[in-house]
Design an enzyme around this catalytic site. Structure first.
Site, PDB file in Angstrom:
ATOM      1  N   PRO A   2       0.820  -1.212   0.000  1.00  0.00           N
ATOM      2  CA  PRO A   2       0.000   0.000   0.000  1.00  0.00           C
ATOM      3  C   PRO A   2       0.857   1.266   0.000  1.00  0.00           C
ATOM      4  O   PRO A   2       1.790   1.399   0.802  1.00  0.00           O
ATOM      5  CB  PRO A   2      -0.802  -0.127   1.304  1.00  0.00           C
ATOM      6  CG  PRO A   2      -0.868  -1.596   1.555  1.00  0.00           C
ATOM      7  CD  PRO A   2       0.455  -2.134   1.096  1.00  0.00           C
ATOM      8  N   GLU A   3       0.547   2.164  -0.918  1.00  0.00           N
ATOM      9  CA  GLU A   3       1.251   3.438  -1.015  1.00  0.00           C
ATOM     10  C   GLU A   3       0.247   4.555  -0.749  1.00  0.00           C
ATOM     11  O   GLU A   3      -0.848   4.293  -0.246  1.00  0.00           O
ATOM     12  CB  GLU A   3       1.929   3.545  -2.381  1.00  0.00           C
ATOM     13  CG  GLU A   3       2.919   2.403  -2.618  1.00  0.00           C
ATOM     14  CD  GLU A   3       3.658   2.483  -3.947  1.00  0.00           C
ATOM     15  OE1 GLU A   3       3.748   3.590  -4.523  1.00  0.00           O
ATOM     16  OE2 GLU A   3       4.149   1.441  -4.408  1.00  0.00           O
ATOM     17  N   LYS A  60       2.576   7.320   4.145  1.00  0.00           N
ATOM     18  CA  LYS A  60       1.952   6.002   4.214  1.00  0.00           C
ATOM     19  C   LYS A  60       1.422   5.670   5.613  1.00  0.00           C
ATOM     20  O   LYS A  60       1.041   4.530   5.867  1.00  0.00           O
ATOM     21  CB  LYS A  60       2.951   4.927   3.780  1.00  0.00           C
ATOM     22  CG  LYS A  60       3.511   5.125   2.368  1.00  0.00           C
ATOM     23  CD  LYS A  60       4.562   4.074   2.059  1.00  0.00           C
ATOM     24  CE  LYS A  60       5.271   4.387   0.749  1.00  0.00           C
ATOM     25  NZ  LYS A  60       6.314   3.379   0.451  1.00  0.00           N
TER      26      LYS A  60
END
Length: 285
Positions: A2-3, A60
């Site tokens: 996940p970014e 993030k």
């Protein structure tokens, strides 16, 4: 992994479900890795009875700002995710995004409990969110402020994008590859591997280029492409199936066994700045 778009999607999911509401129940699953050695009951005690005043994000990282301290912070790691698991009947937009790492496996078990649950929060009004992680690379922790809970990050690339002049000043004389510096969270908070590759592809810049060699025009293009990629991906809740068909994202996965061409042009996969990089030499110079 996940970014920024995925984490902003998670932030919005939490905000829609819990903002302004008091946490009545916290199901915190004991996990010495994810909770970094903090007992589950300590996290539970900090959360239950607190009212969510703000849901924040920087790069993030995401957090729940309560009406008292400590606050709850999180990082999704490689495959962590947050879903709205409120029972049917609550009228609001629901995000159905799945990460590539989730595959096609059911997200809930036979009893309806989220698989690989790490924490489930329920408000007094019955709204519920659940964070899950099958790989245990995510993290949850407590801190008294955002400055304490999230340290060492540079400007967030959605909320505080660079302009060409200041970025040129920061990169002047830098010999490190531009790909490596795009991944430096002290410079580009929220940018990860796929975004860096996508930005460089769309800006037509080779990932190995020394960062200090980029012209003002190239930097302006890079900044513009980054803004467009983030806006597009956030607007579709980071649902990769809705990304434009001409994005490198749709072709970059799979290593040596992945797609070999994009629009007839060969894709090269190699290590740049210590990370696997997909790029198109006939396009990027």
């Amino acid at each position: 992994m996940p970014e920024l778009p995925e984490v902003e999607t998670v932030r919005r999911v939490i905000e829609r479900a819990l903002l302004g509401k008091r946490i009545a129940v916290a199901d915190v699953v004991p996990d010495e890795i994810v909770l970094e050695g903090v007992p589950a009951e300590v996290v539970q005690a900090a959360v239950v009875g607190s009212t969510v005043k703000r849901v924040g994000r920087r790069g993030k990282y995401w957090w729940l700002e309560f009406d008292r301290t400590p606050w709850l912070f999180g990082h999704l790691g490689m495959a962590g995710w947050v879903r709205d698991v409120t029972p049917a009947g609550h009228d609001r937009h629901r995000v159905e995004t799945r990460l590539r790492e989730h595959g096609a496996a059911p997200l809930d078990d036979e009893s309806g409990r989220p698989r690989f649950l790490k924490i489930l929060l329920e408000s007094e009004s019955g709204d519920r969110i659940a964070m899950t992680d099958g790989r245990r690379l995510s993290r949850l922790w407590l801190a008294d402020s955002a400055d304490e809970g999230v340290k060492g990050l540079g400007p967030d690339m959605l909320d505080q994008p660079w302009s060409a002049g200041p970025l040129a000043d920061r990169l002047r004389g830098r010999s490190a590859p531009i790909k490596a510096l795009l991944l430096d969270q002290r410079l580009f908070a929220g940018v990860g591997n796929w975004i860096a590759d996508e930005v460089l592809y769309q800006a037509k810049i080779a990932p190995q280029r020394p960062a200090g060699s980029l012209s003002p025009k190239e930097l302006k293009t890079l900044i513009g492409k980054l803004a467009g990629i983030l806006e597009t991906s956030v607007n579709v809740d980071a649902d990769a199936s809705k990304y434009p068909s001409d994005w490198l994202f749709n072709h970059r996965w799979g290593g040596a066994k992945g797609v070999e061409h994009i629009h007839g042009r060969p894709i090269v996969r190699e290590q740049v700045g210590g990370r696997t990089t997909a790029w198109v030499p006939s396009v990027q110079k």
